[in-house]
Design a protein around this motif. Structure first.
Motif, mmCIF file in Angstrom:
data_model
loop_
_atom_site.group_PDB
_atom_site.id
_atom_site.type_symbol
_atom_site.label_atom_id
_atom_site.label_comp_id
_atom_site.label_asym_id
_atom_site.label_seq_id
_atom_site.Cartn_x
_atom_site.Cartn_y
_atom_site.Cartn_z
ATOM 1 N N GLY A 105 78.313 57.297 56.236
ATOM 2 C CA GLY A 105 78.386 58.500 55.654
ATOM 3 C C GLY A 105 77.161 58.826 54.891
ATOM 4 O O GLY A 105 76.106 57.949 54.761
ATOM 5 N N PHE A 106 77.336 59.835 54.093
ATOM 6 C CA PHE A 106 75.844 60.602 53.353
ATOM 7 C C PHE A 106 75.765 59.733 52.180
ATOM 8 O O PHE A 106 76.337 58.659 51.616
ATOM 9 C CB PHE A 106 76.154 61.808 52.793
ATOM 10 C CG PHE A 106 75.028 62.627 52.636
ATOM 11 C CD1 PHE A 106 74.368 63.115 53.810
ATOM 12 C CD2 PHE A 106 74.544 62.862 51.543
ATOM 13 C CE1 PHE A 106 73.089 63.789 53.539
ATOM 14 C CE2 PHE A 106 73.114 63.583 51.196
ATOM 15 C CZ PHE A 106 72.815 64.205 52.481
ATOM 16 N N MET A 107 74.396 59.614 51.907
ATOM 17 C CA MET A 107 73.689 59.022 50.558
ATOM 18 C C MET A 107 74.594 59.400 49.195
ATOM 19 O O MET A 107 74.906 60.577 49.335
ATOM 20 C CB MET A 107 72.257 59.546 50.419
ATOM 21 C CG MET A 107 71.142 59.030 51.493
ATOM 22 S SD MET A 107 69.926 59.855 51.116
ATOM 23 C CE MET A 107 69.845 61.444 52.246
ATOM 24 N N LYS A 131 79.203 54.160 49.935
ATOM 25 C CA LYS A 131 79.374 53.073 51.126
ATOM 26 C C LYS A 131 79.323 51.432 50.676
ATOM 27 O O LYS A 131 79.960 50.814 50.858
ATOM 28 C CB LYS A 131 78.244 53.280 52.380
ATOM 29 C CG LYS A 131 78.478 54.755 52.687
ATOM 30 C CD LYS A 131 77.566 54.721 53.901
ATOM 31 C CE LYS A 131 75.963 54.881 53.258
ATOM 32 N NZ LYS A 131 75.498 56.086 52.672
ATOM 33 N N ASP A 185 70.280 48.825 54.709
ATOM 34 C CA ASP A 185 69.200 49.057 53.964
ATOM 35 C C ASP A 185 68.570 47.693 53.225
ATOM 36 O O ASP A 185 67.175 47.421 53.393
ATOM 37 C CB ASP A 185 69.562 49.922 52.858
ATOM 38 C CG ASP A 185 69.668 51.254 53.463
ATOM 39 O OD1 ASP A 185 69.317 51.523 54.439
ATOM 40 O OD2 ASP A 185 70.430 52.151 52.691
ATOM 41 N N ILE A 235 62.571 50.615 50.637
ATOM 42 C CA ILE A 235 62.678 51.446 51.634
ATOM 43 C C ILE A 235 61.661 52.487 51.409
ATOM 44 O O ILE A 235 60.972 53.127 52.313
ATOM 45 C CB ILE A 235 64.037 51.911 51.868
ATOM 46 C CG1 ILE A 235 64.854 50.945 52.509
ATOM 47 C CG2 ILE A 235 64.290 53.520 52.482
ATOM 48 C CD1 ILE A 235 66.455 51.325 52.221
ATOM 49 N N PHE A 271 58.753 54.028 54.194
ATOM 50 C CA PHE A 271 58.592 55.166 54.526
ATOM 51 C C PHE A 271 57.226 55.546 54.359
ATOM 52 O O PHE A 271 56.591 56.267 55.126
ATOM 53 C CB PHE A 271 59.492 56.173 53.704
ATOM 54 C CG PHE A 271 60.971 56.359 54.568
ATOM 55 C CD1 PHE A 271 61.865 55.447 54.575
ATOM 56 C CD2 PHE A 271 61.198 57.741 54.895
ATOM 57 C CE1 PHE A 271 62.955 55.835 54.919
ATOM 58 C CE2 PHE A 271 62.493 58.067 55.516
ATOM 59 C CZ PHE A 271 63.355 57.113 55.572
ATOM 60 N N PHE A 319 61.105 52.889 60.166
ATOM 61 C CA PHE A 319 62.481 52.526 59.306
ATOM 62 C C PHE A 319 63.455 52.528 60.381
ATOM 63 O O PHE A 319 64.420 51.824 60.484
ATOM 64 C CB PHE A 319 62.470 53.273 58.249
ATOM 65 C CG PHE A 319 64.018 53.364 57.425
ATOM 66 C CD1 PHE A 319 64.078 51.885 56.746
ATOM 67 C CD2 PHE A 319 64.903 54.383 57.683
ATOM 68 C CE1 PHE A 319 65.465 51.831 56.122
ATOM 69 C CE2 PHE A 319 66.114 53.986 57.098
ATOM 70 C CZ PHE A 319 66.256 52.879 56.344
ATOM 71 N N ARG A 320 63.412 53.853 61.073
ATOM 72 C CA ARG A 320 64.415 54.121 62.011
ATOM 73 C C ARG A 320 64.558 52.954 63.304
ATOM 74 O O ARG A 320 65.829 52.564 63.796
ATOM 75 C CB ARG A 320 64.269 55.356 62.735
ATOM 76 C CG ARG A 320 64.762 56.599 61.640
ATOM 77 C CD ARG A 320 65.855 56.727 61.109
ATOM 78 N NE ARG A 320 65.813 57.700 59.815
ATOM 79 C CZ ARG A 320 66.592 57.587 58.769
ATOM 80 N NH1 ARG A 320 67.445 56.611 58.705
ATOM 81 N NH2 ARG A 320 66.670 58.550 57.860
ATOM 82 N N GLY A 350 73.004 52.607 56.253
ATOM 83 C CA GLY A 350 72.128 53.742 55.801
ATOM 84 C C GLY A 350 72.776 55.143 56.289
ATOM 85 O O GLY A 350 73.300 55.052 57.439
ATOM 86 N N GLY A 351 72.750 55.931 55.459
ATOM 87 C CA GLY A 351 73.325 57.428 55.701
ATOM 88 C C GLY A 351 72.661 58.168 57.116
ATOM 89 O O GLY A 351 73.244 58.951 57.691
ATOM 90 N N GLY A 352 71.293 57.714 57.414
ATOM 91 C CA GLY A 352 70.701 58.496 58.483
ATOM 92 C C GLY A 352 70.833 57.619 59.887
ATOM 93 O O GLY A 352 70.741 57.962 61.022
ATOM 94 N N ARG A 378 65.511 57.258 47.184
ATOM 95 C CA ARG A 378 65.729 57.980 48.648
ATOM 96 C C ARG A 378 64.555 58.953 48.959
ATOM 97 O O ARG A 378 64.735 60.009 48.670
ATOM 98 C CB ARG A 378 67.133 58.235 48.673
ATOM 99 C CG ARG A 378 68.047 57.462 48.531
ATOM 100 C CD ARG A 378 69.338 57.936 48.209
ATOM 101 N NE ARG A 378 70.682 56.887 48.166
ATOM 102 C CZ ARG A 378 71.216 56.219 47.300
ATOM 103 N NH1 ARG A 378 70.349 56.368 45.829
ATOM 104 N NH2 ARG A 378 72.087 55.355 47.412
ATOM 105 N N PRO A 379 63.862 58.412 49.737
ATOM 106 C CA PRO A 379 62.602 59.466 50.268
ATOM 107 C C PRO A 379 62.919 60.753 50.930
ATOM 108 O O PRO A 379 62.211 61.481 50.367
ATOM 109 C CB PRO A 379 61.856 58.507 51.381
ATOM 110 C CG PRO A 379 62.589 57.198 51.357
ATOM 111 C CD PRO A 379 63.855 57.285 51.014
ATOM 112 N N LEU A 380 64.163 60.773 51.589
ATOM 113 C CA LEU A 380 64.382 62.234 52.118
ATOM 114 C C LEU A 380 65.110 63.281 51.004
ATOM 115 O O LEU A 380 64.840 64.072 51.300
ATOM 116 C CB LEU A 380 65.740 61.963 52.915
ATOM 117 C CG LEU A 380 65.246 61.241 54.240
ATOM 118 C CD1 LEU A 380 66.485 61.349 55.172
ATOM 119 C CD2 LEU A 380 64.061 61.639 55.163
ATOM 120 N N ARG A 429 74.690 66.747 59.565
ATOM 121 C CA ARG A 429 75.335 65.329 59.746
ATOM 122 C C ARG A 429 76.898 65.194 59.748
ATOM 123 O O ARG A 429 77.350 64.092 60.465
ATOM 124 C CB ARG A 429 74.803 64.299 58.566
ATOM 125 C CG ARG A 429 73.312 64.273 58.726
ATOM 126 C CD ARG A 429 72.724 63.346 57.535
ATOM 127 N NE ARG A 429 71.521 62.934 57.720
ATOM 128 C CZ ARG A 429 70.850 61.953 57.108
ATOM 129 N NH1 ARG A 429 71.693 61.534 56.080
ATOM 130 N NH2 ARG A 429 69.728 61.682 57.027
#
Ligand code: S3P
Length: 172
Positions: free
Chosen positions: A9-11, A15, A34, A45, A49, A57-58, A80-82, A119-121, A138
């Motif tokens: 799920g999302f940031m 979770k 993470d 993290i 990034f 990271f991915r 992680g959310g992504g 959270r970099p994003l 997402r």
């Protein structure tokens, strides 16, 4: 399929908090992708990034999933959310256990992540716009990847853990 419970799920969906409370109640380990990546890289993290780039990271996320598939069972795994965005990762997740999508609204995300710098994003610019855009991209992917769905807004941790127990029990 293995017997892990995987929370996606999302940031800011909770979770790790829900996973941790469930794991404690059931005496099973909680693993957080993470955290595993940070431990292995020896840096947070945000620094992965900035120094190695998002693609590194991915790649680390996919590598962690391979390792979990090889050596982990009967655990709660918070990802992680992504992570579920890569198709390869979704395939690996489906072999790893029961996938639960913790669905959260943009308002709850914004409230919970206000002032967050980890959270970099979500750094720089209009956080609200970023969250809206990412959620729109997402949510359907999370929904399709999951076996079970739980809405987390306005629920207490105890309520969410009880719902998780019930849903996982019924699904097994
Ligand atoms: C990310 C979510 C973060 C972390 C990284 C990227 C994402 O994890 O993996 O900052 O792409 O949504 P949480 O979902 O635990 O915040």
């Amino acid at each position: 399929m293995k017997h892990n419970i995987i929370l996606i799920g999302f940031m800011g969906a909770g979770k790790t908090s829900i996973g941790s409370a469930y794991a404690q109640a059931h005496g099973c380990p909680l693993l957080d992708t993470d955290q595993l990546i940070e431990e292995e890289a020896g840096m947070p993290i945000s620094q992965i990034f900035s120094s190695k780039g998002e693609s590194a990271f991915r790649a680390a996320e996919t590598a962690v999933l391979h390792r979990l598939l090889a050596d982990t069972d009967h655990a709660v795994i918070s990802v992680g959310g992504g992570l579920p965005l890569r198709e390869e990762n979704r395939r690996l997740l489906s072999r790893l256990g029961t996938i639960v999508f913790l669905r959260v609204s943009r308002d709850t995300v914004l409230k919970r992540l206000k002032g967050d710098t980890t959270r970099p994003l979500l750094q720089g610019g209009d956080t609200c716009e970023k969250v809206d855009k990412l959620l729109a991209e997402r949510n359907l992917i999370y929904e399709k990847a999951a076996h079970l769905l739980m809405d987390v807004d306005d629920r207490t941790l105890d309520q969410l853990v009880a719902e998780l127990e019930k849903k996982v029990g019924e699904a097994r």
